[in-house]
Design a protein around this motif. Structure first.
Motif, mmCIF file in Angstrom:
data_model
loop_
_atom_site.group_PDB
_atom_site.id
_atom_site.type_symbol
_atom_site.label_atom_id
_atom_site.label_comp_id
_atom_site.label_asym_id
_atom_site.label_seq_id
_atom_site.Cartn_x
_atom_site.Cartn_y
_atom_site.Cartn_z
ATOM 1 N N TYR A 1 -3.317 9.593 18.719
ATOM 2 C CA TYR A 1 -3.437 10.950 19.247
ATOM 3 C C TYR A 1 -2.443 11.900 18.589
ATOM 4 N N GLU A 2 -1.276 11.369 18.183
ATOM 5 C CA GLU A 2 -0.296 12.198 17.474
ATOM 6 C C GLU A 2 -0.821 12.572 16.090
ATOM 7 N N ALA A 3 -1.429 11.613 15.422
ATOM 8 C CA ALA A 3 -2.016 11.883 14.110
ATOM 9 C C ALA A 3 -3.133 12.917 14.224
ATOM 10 N N THR A 4 -3.944 12.800 15.265
ATOM 11 C CA THR A 4 -5.057 13.729 15.471
ATOM 12 C C THR A 4 -4.549 15.146 15.719
ATOM 13 N N THR B 1 -12.156 10.191 16.598
ATOM 14 C CA THR B 1 -11.699 8.806 16.470
ATOM 15 C C THR B 1 -10.703 8.775 15.321
ATOM 16 N N ALA B 2 -9.709 7.912 15.412
ATOM 17 C CA ALA B 2 -8.682 7.840 14.374
ATOM 18 C C ALA B 2 -8.306 6.388 14.102
ATOM 19 N N LYS B 3 -8.147 6.077 12.838
ATOM 20 C CA LYS B 3 -7.758 4.723 12.456
ATOM 21 C C LYS B 3 -6.715 4.805 11.344
ATOM 22 N N GLY B 4 -5.659 3.992 11.474
ATOM 23 C CA GLY B 4 -4.602 3.988 10.478
ATOM 24 C C GLY B 4 -4.832 2.944 9.404
ATOM 25 N N TYR B 5 -4.504 3.308 8.171
ATOM 26 C CA TYR B 5 -4.625 2.399 7.032
ATOM 27 C C TYR B 5 -3.320 2.402 6.241
ATOM 28 N N LYS B 6 -3.177 1.404 5.393
ATOM 29 C CA LYS B 6 -2.022 1.367 4.503
ATOM 30 C C LYS B 6 -2.473 0.940 3.116
ATOM 31 N N ALA B 7 -1.906 1.588 2.121
ATOM 32 C CA ALA B 7 -2.126 1.196 0.732
ATOM 33 C C ALA B 7 -0.853 0.497 0.268
ATOM 34 N N VAL B 8 -0.969 -0.772 -0.112
ATOM 35 C CA VAL B 8 0.195 -1.585 -0.468
ATOM 36 C C VAL B 8 0.116 -1.955 -1.946
ATOM 37 N N ASP B 9 1.229 -1.803 -2.666
ATOM 38 C CA ASP B 9 1.196 -2.143 -4.084
ATOM 39 C C ASP B 9 0.869 -3.626 -4.249
ATOM 40 N N SER B 10 0.009 -3.925 -5.205
ATOM 41 C CA SER B 10 -0.553 -5.268 -5.342
ATOM 42 C C SER B 10 0.353 -6.244 -6.078
ATOM 43 N N ASN C 1 4.228 -6.043 -3.271
ATOM 44 C CA ASN C 1 4.055 -5.770 -1.832
ATOM 45 C C ASN C 1 5.287 -5.121 -1.205
ATOM 46 N N THR C 2 5.993 -4.323 -1.977
ATOM 47 C CA THR C 2 7.229 -3.711 -1.471
ATOM 48 C C THR C 2 7.124 -2.193 -1.336
ATOM 49 N N TYR C 3 5.978 -1.627 -1.681
ATOM 50 C CA TYR C 3 5.754 -0.201 -1.490
ATOM 51 C C TYR C 3 4.443 -0.013 -0.742
ATOM 52 N N SER C 4 4.443 0.882 0.206
ATOM 53 C CA SER C 4 3.209 1.137 0.955
ATOM 54 C C SER C 4 3.138 2.608 1.348
ATOM 55 N N SER C 5 1.927 3.065 1.564
ATOM 56 C CA SER C 5 1.701 4.424 2.026
ATOM 57 C C SER C 5 0.682 4.373 3.154
ATOM 58 N N CYS C 6 1.117 4.766 4.340
ATOM 59 C CA CYS C 6 0.205 4.758 5.487
ATOM 60 C C CYS C 6 -0.505 6.110 5.589
ATOM 61 N N TYR C 7 -1.753 6.058 5.958
ATOM 62 C CA TYR C 7 -2.519 7.288 6.131
ATOM 63 C C TYR C 7 -3.543 7.074 7.234
ATOM 64 N N TRP C 8 -4.127 8.180 7.675
ATOM 65 C CA TRP C 8 -5.096 8.134 8.770
ATOM 66 C C TRP C 8 -6.449 8.650 8.314
ATOM 67 N N VAL C 9 -7.490 8.030 8.806
ATOM 68 C CA VAL C 9 -8.844 8.545 8.633
ATOM 69 C C VAL C 9 -9.313 8.975 10.026
ATOM 70 N N ILE C 10 -9.507 10.274 10.182
ATOM 71 C CA ILE C 10 -9.834 10.845 11.494
ATOM 72 C C ILE C 10 -11.196 11.516 11.410
ATOM 73 N N ILE D 1 -2.070 11.883 5.155
ATOM 74 C CA ILE D 1 -0.835 11.113 5.084
ATOM 75 C C ILE D 1 -0.013 11.417 6.334
ATOM 76 N N GLU D 2 0.883 10.518 6.702
ATOM 77 C CA GLU D 2 1.585 10.671 7.983
ATOM 78 C C GLU D 2 2.528 11.874 8.047
ATOM 79 N N ASP D 3 2.856 12.473 6.906
ATOM 80 C CA ASP D 3 3.684 13.678 6.963
ATOM 81 C C ASP D 3 2.844 14.918 7.246
ATOM 82 N N GLY D 4 1.523 14.734 7.404
ATOM 83 C CA GLY D 4 0.640 15.850 7.706
ATOM 84 C C GLY D 4 -0.122 16.386 6.507
ATOM 85 N N THR D 5 0.108 15.838 5.331
ATOM 86 C CA THR D 5 -0.612 16.298 4.142
ATOM 87 C C THR D 5 -2.072 15.868 4.210
ATOM 88 N N ILE D 6 -2.973 16.852 4.220
ATOM 89 C CA ILE D 6 -4.407 16.563 4.205
ATOM 90 C C ILE D 6 -4.803 16.260 2.763
#
Length: 262
Positions: A94-97, A128-137, A140-149, A165-170
């Motif tokens: 709900y915060e992401a939304t 509806t909102a779901k969180g995802y993460k992109a992890v370096d292959s 596995n030490t860098y990741s970027s979480c984002y939301w698909v709303i 992205i979680e900082d609010g960047t669309i």
């Protein structure tokens, strides 16, 4: 008398033996266990490594630039997309939304998004909102979480899929309307950002091949035929981004990537 004395002496000896055993045995047991532990190397369960990598990736992501997070999400950096666990995201759904609604309102005011999604009388949207993460292959030490709303109007006449992205960047919006007259005005990004002093336009073009430029897993069939399309490069705070737009009679695409992703 002698029998009594012998019995007393026997009890005393037994008591003393028990006392010394109580004092010495714990130390002997601890010493034995210590040797057993230090003399044997156990394999750490894989789950421990996973938890450690996840914590490290989350900490590293806080130091990443927005453009670097985008590179992970788009695959410009070799990465794997996974559904994020609740403890891996900074925001709740709900915060992401709510954050997305705020940022989309700004895009709407700038003419870069076709609807005002803030609910008001006669203009309600479910989400509806779901969180995802992109992890370096590789490590596995860098990741970027984002939301698909996803937002859907109460009568089903329009829907919007938003990547943030979680900082609010669309970073991507895809809008579809059953009635094209419901679409708000859409401005071209290079005209909008040319008026903003914090941005610099470094390149722009019209009638671009949208399908080749799409970097997010959206329904590309919506944009096989467009009324107009644009691409422009902008610079903000020494970071370079590319904005792609596509407009059809009933659909709209806004996409933000770093320049390297294109």
């Amino acid at each position: 008398m002698k029998k009594i004395n012998l019995r007393v002496i026997g009890l005393l000896v037994l008591a003393i033996t028990i006392m010394f055993a109580g004092m010495l045995l714990p130390g002997i047991v601890l010493y034995s266990n210590s040797n057993g532990i230090t003399g044997k190397v156990n394999i750490v369960p894989k789950d421990y490594y996973a938890a450690s990598n996840s914590a490290m990736a989350k900490n590293n992501s806080k130091r990443m630039k927005v453009s670097e997070k985008i590179q992970l999400i788009t695959g410009s950096w070799k990465s794997t997309i996974k559904e994020a666990n609740k403890y891996e995201t900074e925001l709740k759904d709900y915060e992401a939304t709510n954050l997305a609604l705020k940022e989309l309102s700004q895009l709407y005011e700038d003419g870069l998004f076709p609807s005002e999604l803030q609910s008001k009388y006669g203009n309600w949207y479910s989400w509806t909102a779901k969180g995802y993460k992109a992890v370096d292959s590789i490590f596995n030490t860098y990741s970027s979480c984002y939301w698909v709303i996803s937002f859907m109007k109460y009568d089903g006449t329009e829907n919007h899929e938003v990547y943030m992205i979680e900082d609010g960047t669309i970073i991507c919006c895809v809008s579809h309307f059953e009635n094209s007259t419901e679409m708000g005005r859409i401005e071209k990004a290079y005209d909008v950002y040319e008026q903003k002093t914090e941005y610099e336009i470094t390149d722009s073009s019209d009638n671009v091949n949208i399908i080749e430029l799409i970097r997010y897993p959206i329904d590309t069939q919506l944009f096989n035929s467009t009324e107009w399309s644009t691409s422009c490069n902008i610079t903000k705070e020494n970071e370079n981004y590319n904005i792609v737009q596509a407009y059809t009679k009933d659909s709209y695409l806004y996409q933000l990537t770093d320049v390297k992703s294109n």
